[in-house]
Write a protein that holds these residues in place. Structure first.
Motif, short mmCIF file in Angstrom:
data_model
loop_
_atom_site.label_atom_id
_atom_site.label_comp_id
_atom_site.label_asym_id
_atom_site.label_seq_id
_atom_site.Cartn_x
_atom_site.Cartn_y
_atom_site.Cartn_z
N GLU A 42 2.16 -13.76 1.90
CA GLU A 42 2.79 -12.99 0.67
C GLU A 42 1.22 -12.94 0.07
O GLU A 42 0.72 -11.64 -0.78
N THR A 43 0.44 -14.06 0.68
CA THR A 43 -1.05 -13.51 -0.68
C THR A 43 -2.17 -12.89 0.75
O THR A 43 -2.65 -11.20 0.22
N MET A 44 -1.65 -12.59 1.62
CA MET A 44 -1.77 -10.98 3.27
C MET A 44 -1.52 -10.40 2.13
O MET A 44 -2.88 -9.46 2.71
N GLN A 45 0.22 -10.27 1.99
CA GLN A 45 0.46 -8.56 2.13
C GLN A 45 -0.68 -8.56 0.47
O GLN A 45 -0.89 -7.16 0.55
N LEU A 46 -0.52 -9.33 -0.75
CA LEU A 46 -0.98 -8.81 -1.73
C LEU A 46 -2.82 -8.47 -1.37
O LEU A 46 -3.11 -7.00 -1.91
N MET A 47 -3.33 -9.12 -0.53
CA MET A 47 -4.67 -8.78 -0.25
C MET A 47 -4.94 -7.38 0.54
O MET A 47 -4.99 -6.36 0.25
N ALA A 48 -3.67 -6.86 1.31
CA ALA A 48 -3.94 -5.89 2.16
C ALA A 48 -3.89 -4.50 1.20
O ALA A 48 -4.50 -3.46 1.13
N GLN A 49 -2.64 -4.43 -0.27
CA GLN A 49 -2.85 -3.59 -1.09
C GLN A 49 -3.69 -3.93 -2.18
O GLN A 49 -4.20 -2.77 -2.66
N GLU A 50 -4.60 -5.56 -2.06
CA GLU A 50 -5.67 -4.61 -2.97
C GLU A 50 -6.93 -4.11 -2.13
O GLU A 50 -7.94 -3.48 -2.62
N ILE A 51 -7.18 -4.69 -1.15
CA ILE A 51 -8.04 -3.70 0.57
C ILE A 51 -7.75 -1.43 -0.18
O ILE A 51 -8.19 -0.85 -0.08
N GLU A 52 -6.20 -1.47 0.27
CA GLU A 52 -5.96 0.11 0.24
C GLU A 52 -6.27 0.44 -1.72
O GLU A 52 -6.43 2.26 -1.64
N LYS A 53 -6.07 -0.65 -2.22
CA LYS A 53 -6.08 0.26 -3.63
C LYS A 53 -7.92 0.43 -4.03
O LYS A 53 -8.39 1.16 -4.51
N GLU A 57 -9.42 3.81 -4.41
CA GLU A 57 -10.91 4.13 -5.67
C GLU A 57 -12.00 4.39 -5.70
O GLU A 57 -12.98 4.91 -5.72
N ASN A 58 -12.27 3.67 -3.72
CA ASN A 58 -13.43 4.28 -2.93
C ASN A 58 -14.12 6.14 -3.17
O ASN A 58 -14.51 6.15 -2.72
N GLU A 59 -12.45 6.49 -2.81
CA GLU A 59 -12.56 7.89 -2.72
C GLU A 59 -12.92 8.45 -3.91
O GLU A 59 -13.13 9.77 -4.40
#
Length: 108
Positions: A42-53, A57-59
């Motif tokens: 679950e933590t890894m999924q949340l972190m992957a979502q955060e990276i995507e976010k 945001e970088n774009e």
């Protein structure tokens, strides 16, 4: 030396009790491992979502940068863009590092 039927029953009863205790330990350990593995996933999924976010945001700043280019001298634009990019890379690297740590813990 032959054991009496009563002694044999006692030995089997003791062995059965020891086997039950051992089985309970393994079951408890398996339940703990399963809970930890679920939590790590679950933590890894949340972190992957955060990276995507963060990527998204970088774009947005990149798009804004193109709009602002006419207002800011080129040299200053490069400094601002480099700072923003460095900031997002630091965050992304930290998140990737944490994901890798969690994956290693999950494998253990």
């Amino acid at each position: 030396m032959k054991l009496t039927m009563e002694e044999q029953i006692k030995q089997l009863t003791v062995a059965l009790e020891q086997a039950r205790k051992e089985a309970e330990k393994w079951q408890t350990g398996a339940e703990i491992y399963e809970a930890q593995a679920t939590e790590l996933q679950e933590t890894m999924q949340l972190m992957a979502q955060e990276i995507e976010k963060l990527r998204h945001e970088n774009e947005v700043p990149r798009q804004k940068q193109v709009q602002v280019q006419t207002m800011i001298p080129v040299k200053q634009q490069r400094v601002v863009a480099d700072q923003e990019l460095a900031h997002y890379r630091i965050i992304e690297d930290a998140l990737i590092s944490k994901i890798q740590q969690l994956e290693q813990q999950l494998r253990k």
